[in-house]
Scaffold this motif. Structure first.
Motif, PDB file in Angstrom:
ATOM      1  N   HIS A   1      43.316 -78.963  -3.136  1.00 28.10           N
ATOM      2  CA  HIS A   1      44.564 -78.253  -3.470  1.00 28.10           C
ATOM      3  C   HIS A   1      44.340 -76.743  -3.453  1.00 28.10           C
ATOM      4  N   THR A   2      45.342 -76.028  -2.964  1.00 33.14           N
ATOM      5  CA  THR A   2      45.392 -74.576  -3.067  1.00 33.14           C
ATOM      6  C   THR A   2      46.458 -74.204  -4.087  1.00 33.14           C
ATOM      7  N   GLY A   3      46.034 -73.620  -5.208  1.00 35.75           N
ATOM      8  CA  GLY A   3      46.971 -73.187  -6.230  1.00 35.75           C
ATOM      9  C   GLY A   3      47.275 -71.709  -6.124  1.00 35.75           C
ATOM     10  N   LYS A   4      48.022 -71.203  -7.088  1.00 34.74           N
ATOM     11  CA  LYS A   4      48.363 -69.782  -7.077  1.00 34.74           C
ATOM     12  C   LYS A   4      47.107 -68.916  -7.075  1.00 34.74           C
ATOM     13  N   VAL A   5      46.123 -69.326  -7.850  1.00 34.35           N
ATOM     14  CA  VAL A   5      44.890 -68.549  -7.978  1.00 34.35           C
ATOM     15  C   VAL A   5      43.676 -69.361  -7.543  1.00 34.35           C
ATOM     16  N   ARG A   6      43.639 -70.651  -7.846  1.00 36.30           N
ATOM     17  CA  ARG A   6      42.430 -71.442  -7.647  1.00 36.30           C
ATOM     18  C   ARG A   6      42.484 -72.381  -6.442  1.00 36.30           C
ATOM     19  N   GLU A   7      41.288 -72.564  -5.868  1.00 35.35           N
ATOM     20  CA  GLU A   7      41.074 -73.606  -4.873  1.00 35.35           C
ATOM     21  C   GLU A   7      40.347 -74.752  -5.561  1.00 35.35           C
ATOM     22  N   LEU A   8      40.786 -75.960  -5.319  1.00 35.49           N
ATOM     23  CA  LEU A   8      40.223 -77.127  -5.983  1.00 35.49           C
ATOM     24  C   LEU A   8      39.581 -78.047  -4.952  1.00 35.49           C
ATOM     25  N   TYR A   9      38.328 -78.425  -5.222  1.00 34.71           N
ATOM     26  CA  TYR A   9      37.566 -79.312  -4.349  1.00 34.71           C
ATOM     27  C   TYR A   9      37.028 -80.484  -5.174  1.00 34.71           C
ATOM     28  N   ARG A  10      36.578 -81.521  -4.468  1.00 36.72           N
ATOM     29  CA  ARG A  10      35.833 -82.609  -5.111  1.00 36.72           C
ATOM     30  C   ARG A  10      34.475 -82.722  -4.439  1.00 36.72           C
ATOM     31  N   ASN A  11      33.411 -82.841  -5.254  1.00 35.88           N
ATOM     32  CA  ASN A  11      32.076 -82.982  -4.667  1.00 35.88           C
ATOM     33  C   ASN A  11      31.721 -84.455  -4.493  1.00 35.88           C
ATOM     34  N   GLU A  12      30.541 -84.702  -3.954  1.00 29.09           N
ATOM     35  CA  GLU A  12      30.164 -86.075  -3.622  1.00 29.09           C
ATOM     36  C   GLU A  12      29.939 -86.935  -4.858  1.00 29.09           C
ATOM     37  N   ALA A  13      29.708 -86.296  -6.007  1.00 29.46           N
ATOM     38  CA  ALA A  13      29.546 -87.031  -7.261  1.00 29.46           C
ATOM     39  C   ALA A  13      30.889 -87.381  -7.905  1.00 29.46           C
ATOM     40  N   GLY A  14      31.992 -86.867  -7.321  1.00 31.29           N
ATOM     41  CA  GLY A  14      33.316 -87.118  -7.874  1.00 31.29           C
ATOM     42  C   GLY A  14      33.775 -86.077  -8.875  1.00 31.29           C
ATOM     43  N   ASP A  15      32.966 -85.034  -9.077  1.00 31.92           N
ATOM     44  CA  ASP A  15      33.361 -83.958  -9.976  1.00 31.92           C
ATOM     45  C   ASP A  15      34.274 -82.974  -9.251  1.00 31.92           C
ATOM     46  N   LEU A  16      35.042 -82.222 -10.023  1.00 29.54           N
ATOM     47  CA  LEU A  16      35.916 -81.200  -9.454  1.00 29.54           C
ATOM     48  C   LEU A  16      35.182 -79.870  -9.386  1.00 29.54           C
ATOM     49  N   VAL A  17      35.427 -79.128  -8.326  1.00 34.04           N
ATOM     50  CA  VAL A  17      34.875 -77.789  -8.163  1.00 34.04           C
ATOM     51  C   VAL A  17      36.053 -76.825  -8.089  1.00 34.04           C
ATOM     52  N   MET A  18      36.173 -75.946  -9.098  1.00 37.23           N
ATOM     53  CA  MET A  18      37.271 -74.984  -9.169  1.00 37.23           C
ATOM     54  C   MET A  18      36.762 -73.606  -8.813  1.00 37.23           C
ATOM     55  N   VAL A  19      37.432 -72.962  -7.860  1.00 38.47           N
ATOM     56  CA  VAL A  19      37.044 -71.620  -7.430  1.00 38.47           C
ATOM     57  C   VAL A  19      38.220 -70.687  -7.690  1.00 38.47           C
ATOM     58  N   ALA A  20      38.020 -69.691  -8.557  1.00 37.36           N
ATOM     59  CA  ALA A  20      39.085 -68.747  -8.895  1.00 37.36           C
ATOM     60  C   ALA A  20      39.065 -67.589  -7.897  1.00 37.36           C
ATOM     61  N   SER A  21      40.145 -67.425  -7.161  1.00 42.27           N
ATOM     62  CA  SER A  21      40.260 -66.340  -6.186  1.00 42.27           C
ATOM     63  C   SER A  21      40.695 -65.062  -6.876  1.00 42.27           C
ATOM     64  N   ASP A  22      40.863 -64.010  -6.096  1.00 43.44           N
ATOM     65  CA  ASP A  22      41.389 -62.746  -6.611  1.00 43.44           C
ATOM     66  C   ASP A  22      42.898 -62.621  -6.365  1.00 43.44           C
ATOM     67  N   ARG A  23      43.536 -63.736  -6.011  1.00 42.87           N
ATOM     68  CA  ARG A  23      44.984 -63.696  -5.779  1.00 42.87           C
ATOM     69  C   ARG A  23      45.732 -63.406  -7.075  1.00 42.87           C
ATOM     70  N   ILE A  24      46.914 -62.822  -6.931  1.00 44.20           N
ATOM     71  CA  ILE A  24      47.774 -62.563  -8.081  1.00 44.20           C
ATOM     72  C   ILE A  24      49.201 -62.940  -7.718  1.00 44.20           C
ATOM     73  N   SER A  25      49.924 -63.475  -8.698  1.00 43.22           N
ATOM     74  CA  SER A  25      51.308 -63.884  -8.465  1.00 43.22           C
ATOM     75  C   SER A  25      52.234 -63.121  -9.401  1.00 43.22           C
ATOM     76  N   ALA A  26      53.473 -62.976  -8.970  1.00 44.44           N
ATOM     77  CA  ALA A  26      54.510 -62.348  -9.792  1.00 44.44           C
ATOM     78  C   ALA A  26      55.868 -62.813  -9.282  1.00 44.44           C
TER      79      ALA A  26
END
Length: 299
Positions: A20-45
């Protein structure tokens, strides 16, 4: 019309599946089934994700969340498993990436308010209530409430507004026991954070939590108590009766609605790129919030 002015293409990393691509974060799943959240420098208004990024914003949000998770750990467990970069991830992900438990998420934004402003003020001015909760007469923009209140909202898609709902509606959706757990955890975490922030000269006006379940255990997830999910006001400038200065997107919102931007919020046109002075001022506010709250220097 709203959403992304320019929707980014997610970075592909071996061993990670992009979810998933959110307003700020990209969400991934790794091979163990855990979530990997990456916070971008995007900003919303104003329900738009803007085309201009704010340097270091994603790192500030991530590092501040980690600090707050520690402050709340005895009240509610959090979802973070690791801050180590996944193998093959870009170096730029350092400091902005969390490996997290995959939870059964509660379908509600858990909002706590200790002060009256924003959508709560708008409802109060019409009905003297917020999310159906009756409040005293005579409150104004920025007034402290008699005590913190739980004012939940529905989760909205990118480009749409969250919608305030009553506690009774939450109980109908998730069940009375779960609703009671969400309310108790939200108010306990808010009260702890409000008191910590107050000691540092900052008013926590309101904040939003997201919770999920790890089996039967309630766990706080996503980000917590950042300038993106909270209203932080400098205590020394607090003056009820008008909008308060805050540690968030204030510079961005003010510029977008100014004559300088040339943007008509009521139109269907996307907002323009931000000028450098707005970018710099916004970055400074995020960093200042981090430093004042944690007592740590930013680097």
């Amino acid at each position: 019309m709203s959403g992304f002015v320019e929707k980014p293409e997610p970075i592909q990393v071996p061993g990670l599946v992009h979810l998933h691509t959110g307003k700020v974060r990209e969400l991934y799943r790794n091979e163990a089934g855990d979530l990997v959240m990456v916070a971008s420098d995007r900003i919303s208004a104003y329900d738009w994700v803007l085309p201009t990024e704010i340097p270091d914003k994603g790192r500030v949000l991530t590092q501040l969340s980690l600090w707050w998770f520690d402050q709340l750990a005895d009240l509610v467990p959090h979802h973070v498993l690791s801050t180590e970069l996944p193998a093959g991830a870009p170096a730029d992900w350092a400091g902005r990436t969390l490996v997290c438990k995959s939870l059964r998420m509660a379908p509600v934004e858990c909002v706590a308010r200790g002060y009256l402003t924003g959508s709560g003020l708008a409802e109060y001015q019409e009905s003297r209530t917020v999310c159906g909760l009756a409040l005293p007469e005579g409150l104004v923009d920025g007034s402290e409430l008699p005590g913190p209140i739980f004012t939940p909202a529905t989760k909205a898609a990118v480009g749409e507004h969250d919608e305030n709902v009553s506690y009774e509606e939450v109980a109908r959706q998730v069940g009375a026991d779960t609703a009671a757990q969400l309310r108790q955890a939200t108010l306990a975490a808010y009260t702890r954070a409000r008191d910590i922030a107050r000691e540092r000269g900052i008013i926590l006006a309101d904040t939003k939590f997201e919770f999920g379940f790890d089996g039967d255990t309630l766990v706080v997830a996503d980000e917590v108590l950042t300038p993106d999910s909270s209203r932080f006001w400098p205590a020394e400038q607090w003056e009820p009766g008008h909008a308060q200065p805050s540690y968030d997107k204030q510079y961005v919102r003010d510029w977008l609605t100014s004559a300088e931007s040339g943007w008509d919020r009521a139109s269907e046109q996307p907002p323009p790129a931000l000028p450098q002075h707005v970018v710099d001022a916004t970055r400074a506010k995020y960093v200042e919030a981090y430093e004042r709250l944690t007592g740590l220097g930013w680097s």
